[in-house]
Write a protein that holds these residues in place. Structure first.
Motif, PDB file in Angstrom:
ATOM      1  N   ALA A 101       0.832  -1.203   0.000  1.00  0.00           N
ATOM      2  CA  ALA A 101       0.000   0.000   0.000  1.00  0.00           C
ATOM      3  C   ALA A 101       0.866   1.252   0.000  1.00  0.00           C
ATOM      4  CB  ALA A 101      -0.936  -0.012   1.206  1.00  0.00           C
ATOM      5  N   ALA A 102       1.966   1.230   0.746  1.00  0.00           N
ATOM      6  CA  ALA A 102       2.862   2.378   0.805  1.00  0.00           C
ATOM      7  C   ALA A 102       3.524   2.634  -0.538  1.00  0.00           C
ATOM      8  CB  ALA A 102       3.922   2.153   1.882  1.00  0.00           C
ATOM      9  N   ARG A 103       3.851   1.565  -1.240  1.00  0.00           N
ATOM     10  CA  ARG A 103       4.482   1.723  -2.545  1.00  0.00           C
ATOM     11  C   ARG A 103       3.575   2.487  -3.512  1.00  0.00           C
ATOM     12  NH1 ARG A 103       6.003  -3.772  -5.086  1.00  0.00           N
ATOM     13  NH2 ARG A 103       6.617  -4.101  -2.917  1.00  0.00           N
ATOM     14  N   LYS A 104       2.268   2.232  -3.417  1.00  0.00           N
ATOM     15  CA  LYS A 104       1.315   2.912  -4.298  1.00  0.00           C
ATOM     16  C   LYS A 104       1.130   4.377  -3.924  1.00  0.00           C
ATOM     17  CE  LYS A 104      -1.329  -1.354  -5.030  1.00  0.00           C
ATOM     18  NZ  LYS A 104      -2.624  -2.040  -4.791  1.00  0.00           N
ATOM     19  N   MET A 105       1.412   4.703  -2.642  1.00  0.00           N
ATOM     20  CA  MET A 105       1.183   6.071  -2.158  1.00  0.00           C
ATOM     21  C   MET A 105       2.468   6.858  -1.964  1.00  0.00           C
ATOM     22  SD  MET A 105      -1.721   5.497   0.747  1.00  0.00           S
ATOM     23  CE  MET A 105      -1.692   7.265   1.097  1.00  0.00           C
ATOM     24  N   GLU A 106       3.583   6.323  -2.423  1.00  0.00           N
ATOM     25  CA  GLU A 106       4.876   6.933  -2.118  1.00  0.00           C
ATOM     26  C   GLU A 106       4.962   8.383  -2.570  1.00  0.00           C
ATOM     27  OE1 GLU A 106       9.648   5.987  -2.657  1.00  0.00           O
ATOM     28  OE2 GLU A 106       8.146   4.513  -3.243  1.00  0.00           O
ATOM     29  N   ASP A 107       4.290   8.727  -3.645  1.00  0.00           N
ATOM     30  CA  ASP A 107       4.337  10.098  -4.150  1.00  0.00           C
ATOM     31  C   ASP A 107       3.312  11.005  -3.481  1.00  0.00           C
ATOM     32  OD1 ASP A 107       6.385   9.446  -5.913  1.00  0.00           O
ATOM     33  OD2 ASP A 107       4.992   8.858  -7.497  1.00  0.00           O
ATOM     34  N   SER A 108       2.563  10.475  -2.519  1.00  0.00           N
ATOM     35  CA  SER A 108       1.536  11.273  -1.836  1.00  0.00           C
ATOM     36  C   SER A 108       1.652  11.112  -0.328  1.00  0.00           C
ATOM     37  CB  SER A 108       0.143  10.850  -2.306  1.00  0.00           C
ATOM     38  OG  SER A 108       0.006  11.001  -3.704  1.00  0.00           O
ATOM     39  N   PRO A 109       2.791  11.491   0.253  1.00  0.00           N
ATOM     40  CA  PRO A 109       2.946  11.334   1.703  1.00  0.00           C
ATOM     41  C   PRO A 109       2.056  12.309   2.470  1.00  0.00           C
ATOM     42  CG  PRO A 109       4.780  12.571   0.813  1.00  0.00           C
ATOM     43  CD  PRO A 109       3.979  12.108  -0.369  1.00  0.00           C
ATOM     44  N   THR A 110       1.767  11.952   3.701  1.00  0.00           N
ATOM     45  CA  THR A 110       1.023  12.851   4.583  1.00  0.00           C
ATOM     46  C   THR A 110       1.939  13.885   5.203  1.00  0.00           C
ATOM     47  OG1 THR A 110      -0.504  11.055   5.099  1.00  0.00           O
ATOM     48  CG2 THR A 110      -0.513  12.953   6.579  1.00  0.00           C
ATOM     49  N   TYR A 111       3.115  13.427   5.649  1.00  0.00           N
ATOM     50  CA  TYR A 111       4.118  14.306   6.246  1.00  0.00           C
ATOM     51  C   TYR A 111       5.476  14.020   5.618  1.00  0.00           C
ATOM     52  CZ  TYR A 111       0.516  14.564   9.895  1.00  0.00           C
ATOM     53  OH  TYR A 111      -0.668  14.702  10.573  1.00  0.00           O
ATOM     54  N   GLU A 112       6.336  15.039   5.644  1.00  0.00           N
ATOM     55  CA  GLU A 112       7.723  14.889   5.212  1.00  0.00           C
ATOM     56  C   GLU A 112       8.635  15.357   6.337  1.00  0.00           C
ATOM     57  OE1 GLU A 112       7.849  17.157   1.588  1.00  0.00           O
ATOM     58  OE2 GLU A 112       7.404  15.386   0.358  1.00  0.00           O
ATOM     59  N   ILE A 113       9.852  14.793   6.379  1.00  0.00           N
ATOM     60  CA  ILE A 113      10.804  15.130   7.434  1.00  0.00           C
ATOM     61  C   ILE A 113      12.134  15.524   6.798  1.00  0.00           C
ATOM     62  CG2 ILE A 113      11.730  14.429   9.650  1.00  0.00           C
ATOM     63  CD1 ILE A 113       9.956  11.991   9.541  1.00  0.00           C
ATOM     64  N   LYS A 114      12.705  16.597   7.310  1.00  0.00           N
ATOM     65  CA  LYS A 114      14.048  17.003   6.906  1.00  0.00           C
ATOM     66  C   LYS A 114      14.940  17.009   8.139  1.00  0.00           C
ATOM     67  CE  LYS A 114      12.611  19.747   2.921  1.00  0.00           C
ATOM     68  NZ  LYS A 114      12.661  21.080   2.253  1.00  0.00           N
ATOM     69  N   SER A 115      16.208  16.693   7.919  1.00  0.00           N
ATOM     70  CA  SER A 115      17.120  16.479   9.038  1.00  0.00           C
ATOM     71  C   SER A 115      18.355  17.350   8.913  1.00  0.00           C
ATOM     72  CB  SER A 115      17.533  15.004   9.083  1.00  0.00           C
ATOM     73  OG  SER A 115      18.398  14.764  10.164  1.00  0.00           O
ATOM     74  N   SER A 116      18.859  17.796  10.088  1.00  0.00           N
ATOM     75  CA  SER A 116      20.134  18.494  10.172  1.00  0.00           C
ATOM     76  C   SER A 116      20.655  18.298  11.578  1.00  0.00           C
ATOM     77  CB  SER A 116      19.974  19.993   9.865  1.00  0.00           C
ATOM     78  OG  SER A 116      19.105  20.595  10.814  1.00  0.00           O
ATOM     79  N   GLY A 117      21.924  18.637  11.822  1.00  0.00           N
ATOM     80  CA  GLY A 117      22.433  18.489  13.178  1.00  0.00           C
ATOM     81  C   GLY A 117      23.915  18.225  13.225  1.00  0.00           C
ATOM     82  N   ASN A 118      24.370  17.669  14.365  1.00  0.00           N
ATOM     83  CA  ASN A 118      25.787  17.395  14.570  1.00  0.00           C
ATOM     84  C   ASN A 118      25.944  16.065  15.289  1.00  0.00           C
ATOM     85  OD1 ASN A 118      25.314  17.884  17.378  1.00  0.00           O
ATOM     86  ND2 ASN A 118      25.523  20.087  16.995  1.00  0.00           N
ATOM     87  N   MET A 119      27.140  15.819  15.823  1.00  0.00           N
ATOM     88  CA  MET A 119      27.431  14.516  16.412  1.00  0.00           C
ATOM     89  C   MET A 119      26.622  14.251  17.683  1.00  0.00           C
ATOM     90  SD  MET A 119      29.511  12.850  14.536  1.00  0.00           S
ATOM     91  CE  MET A 119      30.169  11.621  15.651  1.00  0.00           C
ATOM     92  N   MET A 120      26.275  15.298  18.432  1.00  0.00           N
ATOM     93  CA  MET A 120      25.610  15.118  19.718  1.00  0.00           C
ATOM     94  C   MET A 120      24.092  15.270  19.623  1.00  0.00           C
ATOM     95  SD  MET A 120      28.161  14.464  21.648  1.00  0.00           S
ATOM     96  CE  MET A 120      27.626  14.676  23.320  1.00  0.00           C
ATOM     97  N   ARG A 121      23.622  16.073  18.676  1.00  0.00           N
ATOM     98  CA  ARG A 121      22.193  16.313  18.540  1.00  0.00           C
ATOM     99  C   ARG A 121      21.824  16.403  17.065  1.00  0.00           C
ATOM    100  NH1 ARG A 121      18.628  17.531  22.380  1.00  0.00           N
ATOM    101  NH2 ARG A 121      19.399  17.689  24.504  1.00  0.00           N
ATOM    102  N   THR A 122      20.552  16.190  16.818  1.00  0.00           N
ATOM    103  CA  THR A 122      20.057  16.374  15.462  1.00  0.00           C
ATOM    104  C   THR A 122      18.701  17.055  15.542  1.00  0.00           C
ATOM    105  OG1 THR A 122      19.552  15.289  13.360  1.00  0.00           O
ATOM    106  CG2 THR A 122      18.892  14.130  15.340  1.00  0.00           C
ATOM    107  N   LEU A 123      18.402  17.867  14.554  1.00  0.00           N
ATOM    108  CA  LEU A 123      17.123  18.549  14.475  1.00  0.00           C
ATOM    109  C   LEU A 123      16.380  18.030  13.254  1.00  0.00           C
ATOM    110  CD1 LEU A 123      15.160  20.798  15.434  1.00  0.00           C
ATOM    111  CD2 LEU A 123      16.351  22.341  13.865  1.00  0.00           C
ATOM    112  N   LYS A 124      15.179  17.533  13.482  1.00  0.00           N
ATOM    113  CA  LYS A 124      14.352  17.052  12.392  1.00  0.00           C
ATOM    114  C   LYS A 124      13.052  17.848  12.403  1.00  0.00           C
ATOM    115  CE  LYS A 124      16.324  12.408  12.713  1.00  0.00           C
ATOM    116  NZ  LYS A 124      17.171  12.503  11.532  1.00  0.00           N
TER     117      LYS A 124
END
Length: 216
Positions: free
Chosen positions: A64-87
């Motif tokens: 089911a996910a494969r059929k909906m891959e181009d229509s996500p509900t939410y997206e996540i972007k990531s950044s950060g360093n060795m001790m913490r990360t911000l998503k």
């Protein structure tokens, strides 16, 4: 400061079983460095959820996910360093920010999910702390509080995590997550009547990528 309670303070109510109302496929959400997707599969998985993740249920969710891959509900972007990360989780349609995940990888300190002031998901930030032990494999629990109600993520079962809500001084299961696809994807089921979907998804992602990650 750490939460002053322990999962053992709330006996498990075994009379209440998990009846999922929502199914999410978190694609590429484990140890990702750039972007990932969250797909809402509710009503699209034909196989019933019978208390645990069968191979048939997980395979059906992946299809089911494969059929909906181009229509996500939410997206996540990531950044950060060795001790913490911000998503940052955003609404995939509008692009609006849903929440920020400020996560720690170290054994001390907390991870925090912060919501916009007008959020419908939580009136306050949600802070996750390790509780119930010294961090050994048999003591992997993270606690958080939303709207004065305690919740626990129980990661003692390896590649299956269980989300408990504390009601009437007892724990009841309101969510469950399992790895899929060489442990880069996961399937999350929740009782949406008992836990907010974004709170469940965001705290789950903290566990998938933080100090007590599922494959640790």
């Amino acid at each position: 400061m750490p939460h002053p309670f322990d999962p053992q303070d709330f006996p498990l109510n075994e009379d209440v079983v998990l009846n999922p109302t929502q199914v999410f496929y978190l694609k590429g959400c484990v140890h990702f460095k750039t972007t990932a997707k969250i797909l809402d599969l509710s009503g699209r998985v034909r196989q019933p959820f019978s208390g645990d993740f069968s191979h048939a249920f997980l395979d059906d969710a992946e299809q089911a996910a494969r059929k909906m891959e181009d229509s996500p509900t939410y997206e996540i972007k990531s950044s950060g360093n060795m001790m913490r990360t911000l998503k940052t989780i955003t609404d995939a349609r509008s692009g609006d920010k849903v929440c920020d995940l400020n996560m720690t990888f170290v054994s001390f300190g907390s991870s925090v999910v912060r919501f916009p002031p007008d959020s419908q998901h939580s009136r306050h930030e949600v802070e996750l702390w390790p509780v119930g032990g010294s961090g050994r494999d048999d003591a992997k629990h993270e606690a958080f509080v939303r709207h004065s109600i305690p919740y626990f993520w129980d990661m003692t079962r390896g590649h299956v995590g269980i989300l408990y809500k504390c009601l009437n001084q007892q724990r009841v299961e309101v969510g469950r997550v399992a790895g899929y696809g060489f442990d880069k994807d996961v399937v999350l089921v929740i009782n949406g009547n008992e836990v907010d979907d974004v709170v469940a998804v965001s705290t789950c992602i903290v566990l998938l990528n933080g100090r007590d990650a599922m494959d640790a």
